[in-house]
Design a protein around this motif. Structure first.
Motif, PDB file in Angstrom:
ATOM      1  N   ILE A 107       0.986  -1.126   0.025  1.00  0.00           N
ATOM      2  CA  ILE A 107       0.045  -0.322   0.065  1.00  0.00           C
ATOM      3  C   ILE A 107       0.778   1.447   0.076  1.00  0.00           C
ATOM      4  O   ILE A 107       1.858   0.850   0.736  1.00  0.00           O
ATOM      5  N   ILE A 108       0.257   2.437  -0.566  1.00  0.00           N
ATOM      6  CA  ILE A 108       1.314   3.695  -0.931  1.00  0.00           C
ATOM      7  C   ILE A 108       0.762   4.853  -0.630  1.00  0.00           C
ATOM      8  O   ILE A 108      -0.422   5.158  -1.100  1.00  0.00           O
ATOM      9  N   LEU A 109       1.595   5.539   0.375  1.00  0.00           N
ATOM     10  CA  LEU A 109       0.304   6.803   0.584  1.00  0.00           C
ATOM     11  C   LEU A 109       1.554   7.735   0.038  1.00  0.00           C
ATOM     12  O   LEU A 109       2.609   8.264  -0.025  1.00  0.00           O
ATOM     13  N   ASN A 110       0.760   9.390  -0.158  1.00  0.00           N
ATOM     14  CA  ASN A 110       1.334  10.115  -0.754  1.00  0.00           C
ATOM     15  C   ASN A 110       1.706  10.723   0.106  1.00  0.00           C
ATOM     16  O   ASN A 110       1.261  10.449   1.703  1.00  0.00           O
ATOM     17  N   GLY A 111       3.175  11.924  -0.301  1.00  0.00           N
ATOM     18  CA  GLY A 111       3.870  12.267   0.685  1.00  0.00           C
ATOM     19  C   GLY A 111       2.890  13.614   1.177  1.00  0.00           C
ATOM     20  O   GLY A 111       2.492  13.680   0.386  1.00  0.00           O
ATOM     21  N   LEU A 112       3.177  14.030   2.684  1.00  0.00           N
ATOM     22  CA  LEU A 112       2.184  14.641   3.120  1.00  0.00           C
ATOM     23  C   LEU A 112       2.681  16.005   2.954  1.00  0.00           C
ATOM     24  O   LEU A 112       1.358  16.903   3.180  1.00  0.00           O
ATOM     25  N   GLN A 113       4.143  16.099   2.264  1.00  0.00           N
ATOM     26  CA  GLN A 113       4.341  17.615   1.965  1.00  0.00           C
ATOM     27  C   GLN A 113       4.472  17.844   0.756  1.00  0.00           C
ATOM     28  O   GLN A 113       4.615  19.051   0.346  1.00  0.00           O
ATOM     29  N   SER A 114       3.999  16.955   0.236  1.00  0.00           N
ATOM     30  CA  SER A 114       3.807  16.770  -1.681  1.00  0.00           C
ATOM     31  C   SER A 114       3.122  17.340  -2.233  1.00  0.00           C
ATOM     32  O   SER A 114       1.467  17.826  -1.556  1.00  0.00           O
ATOM     33  N   ARG A 115       3.014  18.222  -3.100  1.00  0.00           N
ATOM     34  CA  ARG A 115       1.997  19.149  -4.192  1.00  0.00           C
ATOM     35  C   ARG A 115       1.209  18.314  -4.923  1.00  0.00           C
ATOM     36  O   ARG A 115       0.701  19.270  -5.606  1.00  0.00           O
ATOM     37  N   THR A 116       2.284  17.395  -5.706  1.00  0.00           N
ATOM     38  CA  THR A 116       1.670  17.091  -6.834  1.00  0.00           C
ATOM     39  C   THR A 116       1.269  15.399  -5.999  1.00  0.00           C
ATOM     40  O   THR A 116       1.284  14.227  -5.297  1.00  0.00           O
ATOM     41  N   ASN A 117      -0.504  14.745  -7.134  1.00  0.00           N
ATOM     42  CA  ASN A 117      -0.656  13.479  -6.829  1.00  0.00           C
ATOM     43  C   ASN A 117       0.266  12.526  -7.381  1.00  0.00           C
ATOM     44  O   ASN A 117       0.766  12.028  -8.448  1.00  0.00           O
ATOM     45  N   GLN A 118       1.385  11.446  -6.668  1.00  0.00           N
ATOM     46  CA  GLN A 118       2.051  10.951  -6.787  1.00  0.00           C
ATOM     47  C   GLN A 118       1.856   9.779  -6.850  1.00  0.00           C
ATOM     48  O   GLN A 118       1.717   8.844  -8.290  1.00  0.00           O
ATOM     49  N   CYS A 119       0.544   9.168  -6.269  1.00  0.00           N
ATOM     50  CA  CYS A 119      -0.088   8.147  -6.186  1.00  0.00           C
ATOM     51  C   CYS A 119      -0.225   8.199  -7.621  1.00  0.00           C
ATOM     52  O   CYS A 119      -0.609   7.093  -8.344  1.00  0.00           O
ATOM     53  N   GLU A 120      -1.055   8.668  -8.198  1.00  0.00           N
ATOM     54  CA  GLU A 120      -2.257   9.306  -9.900  1.00  0.00           C
ATOM     55  C   GLU A 120      -0.959   8.894 -10.708  1.00  0.00           C
ATOM     56  O   GLU A 120      -0.739   7.996 -11.920  1.00  0.00           O
ATOM     57  N   SER A 121       0.377   9.214 -10.519  1.00  0.00           N
ATOM     58  CA  SER A 121       1.459   9.390 -11.755  1.00  0.00           C
ATOM     59  C   SER A 121       2.143   7.921 -11.577  1.00  0.00           C
ATOM     60  O   SER A 121       2.602   7.571 -12.569  1.00  0.00           O
ATOM     61  N   LEU A 122       1.932   7.109 -10.400  1.00  0.00           N
ATOM     62  CA  LEU A 122       2.761   6.020 -10.614  1.00  0.00           C
ATOM     63  C   LEU A 122       1.156   4.904 -11.331  1.00  0.00           C
ATOM     64  O   LEU A 122       1.697   4.113 -11.647  1.00  0.00           O
ATOM     65  N   ASP A 123       0.333   5.091 -10.918  1.00  0.00           N
ATOM     66  CA  ASP A 123      -1.357   4.190 -10.928  1.00  0.00           C
ATOM     67  C   ASP A 123      -0.987   4.654 -12.933  1.00  0.00           C
ATOM     68  O   ASP A 123      -0.881   3.581 -13.718  1.00  0.00           O
ATOM     69  N   GLU A 124      -0.877   5.660 -13.284  1.00  0.00           N
ATOM     70  CA  GLU A 124      -0.940   5.848 -14.958  1.00  0.00           C
ATOM     71  C   GLU A 124       0.898   5.130 -15.468  1.00  0.00           C
ATOM     72  O   GLU A 124       0.745   4.646 -16.182  1.00  0.00           O
ATOM     73  N   SER A 224      -8.378  15.674  20.798  1.00  0.00           N
ATOM     74  CA  SER A 224      -9.199  16.653  19.583  1.00  0.00           C
ATOM     75  C   SER A 224      -9.155  16.501  18.041  1.00  0.00           C
ATOM     76  O   SER A 224      -8.101  16.125  17.978  1.00  0.00           O
ATOM     77  N   PRO A 225      -9.805  16.923  17.394  1.00  0.00           N
ATOM     78  CA  PRO A 225      -9.163  16.739  15.869  1.00  0.00           C
ATOM     79  C   PRO A 225      -8.758  17.482  15.615  1.00  0.00           C
ATOM     80  O   PRO A 225      -8.927  19.303  16.439  1.00  0.00           O
ATOM     81  N   VAL A 226      -8.080  17.842  14.516  1.00  0.00           N
ATOM     82  CA  VAL A 226      -6.814  18.626  14.579  1.00  0.00           C
ATOM     83  C   VAL A 226      -6.648  18.689  12.844  1.00  0.00           C
ATOM     84  O   VAL A 226      -7.219  17.686  12.541  1.00  0.00           O
ATOM     85  N   GLY A 227      -6.560  20.239  12.244  1.00  0.00           N
ATOM     86  CA  GLY A 227      -6.037  19.852  10.362  1.00  0.00           C
ATOM     87  C   GLY A 227      -5.096  19.601  10.032  1.00  0.00           C
ATOM     88  O   GLY A 227      -4.053  19.330  10.389  1.00  0.00           O
ATOM     89  N   TYR A 228      -4.777  19.349   9.175  1.00  0.00           N
ATOM     90  CA  TYR A 228      -3.593  19.280   8.039  1.00  0.00           C
ATOM     91  C   TYR A 228      -2.595  20.200   7.906  1.00  0.00           C
ATOM     92  O   TYR A 228      -1.999  19.954   7.811  1.00  0.00           O
ATOM     93  N   SER A 229      -3.050  21.504   8.478  1.00  0.00           N
ATOM     94  CA  SER A 229      -1.800  22.575   8.417  1.00  0.00           C
ATOM     95  C   SER A 229      -1.413  22.291  10.030  1.00  0.00           C
ATOM     96  O   SER A 229       0.057  22.525  10.005  1.00  0.00           O
ATOM     97  N   ALA A 230      -1.502  21.700  10.545  1.00  0.00           N
ATOM     98  CA  ALA A 230      -0.858  21.135  11.938  1.00  0.00           C
ATOM     99  C   ALA A 230       0.314  20.678  11.687  1.00  0.00           C
ATOM    100  O   ALA A 230       1.524  20.627  12.147  1.00  0.00           O
ATOM    101  N   ILE A 231      -0.472  18.798  11.233  1.00  0.00           N
ATOM    102  CA  ILE A 231       0.714  18.302  10.125  1.00  0.00           C
ATOM    103  C   ILE A 231       1.910  18.465   9.690  1.00  0.00           C
ATOM    104  O   ILE A 231       2.558  18.228   9.680  1.00  0.00           O
ATOM    105  N   ARG A 232       2.034  19.184   9.063  1.00  0.00           N
ATOM    106  CA  ARG A 232       2.399  19.621   7.800  1.00  0.00           C
ATOM    107  C   ARG A 232       3.406  20.645   8.905  1.00  0.00           C
ATOM    108  O   ARG A 232       4.794  20.901   8.340  1.00  0.00           O
ATOM    109  N   ALA A 233       2.991  21.791  10.024  1.00  0.00           N
ATOM    110  CA  ALA A 233       3.618  21.847  10.575  1.00  0.00           C
ATOM    111  C   ALA A 233       5.023  21.320  11.470  1.00  0.00           C
ATOM    112  O   ALA A 233       6.194  21.770  11.345  1.00  0.00           O
TER     113      ALA A 233
END
Length: 236
Positions: A107-124, A224-233
């Motif tokens: 199973i492959i997870l996209n990089g959380l810091q990436s701005r591109t869909n790496q998984c879609e590129s791999l599927d293609e 508590s739930p937190v957002g994606y921005s906290a993870i990136r930080a």
């Protein structure tokens, strides 16, 4: 990610976005999907909460999978480094995470810091190569993706999962294919630098149920739930 994008204006969003909205979620655009950016609190508060005990819905972020006798060979031919041990996750230099579930499945997870869909590129690339004995296993629409973060994250899992996920016993990169809140799940330990963190992947039809179970377990530990921005930080 841009601030306060209406999730209903995106084709790709979390299956339980209404629940997230009711909790105060503010959505942003990320790779043409709608992700929770934060919950209306300050960034410092959410980062601090993520260090203690946070829950992040990463379901709109890409993921994929492959299966077959030739899967390890083909994945390696794409420049990815994957070790010999199953139930182990292998971080890649480009930020992707390759989880070896078995000798014949990843199973492959996209990089959380990436701005591109790496998984879609791999599927293609897979569709173009058509490698022998290596088959695409669509994961994006079939599995939801949460992240449990913080110093007390293992204690939360102890309430809803039979596997011992204490940090001393469940090392970085370890994978458990098990039941969480009676739902078949994949747990991957993937710390955010020094902060303990676990990816949780499970049947997307159970997204709202799993969120409710986790929120109930979180009450005892002041999570508590937190957002994606906290993870990136935390990973910058």
């Amino acid at each position: 990610m841009t601030q306060q994008a209406d999730p209903t204006s995106f084709n790709i969003r979390s299956p339980h976005y209404r629940t997230l909205l009711s909790a105060g979620a503010r959505f942003g655009s990320y790779m043409n999907t709608s992700c929770v950016m934060d919950y209306g609190r300050s960034r410092n508060w959410e980062v601090s909460q993520a260090k203690q005990l946070g829950l992040v819905d990463l379901t709109p972020i890409p993921r994929t999978g492959f299966k077959g006798q030739g899967v390890i060979q083909w994945i390696s031919s794409q420049g990815m480094e994957i070790g010999q041990h199953s139930n182990k996750a292998y971080p890649q230099q480009n930020g992707m995470l390759v989880g070896r579930l078995a000798d014949i499945e990843v199973i492959i997870l996209n990089g959380l810091q990436s701005r591109t869909n790496q998984c879609e590129s791999l599927d293609e690339k897979h569709a173009c190569d058509q490698p022998v004995r290596c088959y695409l296993v669509p994961r994006f629409n079939t599995l939801a993706w949460f992240m449990v973060t913080g110093e007390t994250s293992a204690e939360v899992f102890a309430k809803i999962c039979g596997v011992d996920l204490r940090l001393k016993n469940f090392s970085r990169g370890a994978i458990a294919q098990t039941s969480v809140a009676r739902i078949n799940s994949i747990i991957i330990r993937h710390d955010l630098k020094e902060i303990p963190a676990f990816h949780l992947l499970f049947d997307s039809a159970s997204t709202e149920y799993m969120w409710a179970c986790l929120m109930d377990a979180y009450m005892e530990f002041k999570g508590s739930p937190v957002g994606y921005s906290a993870i990136r930080a935390l990973v910058m």
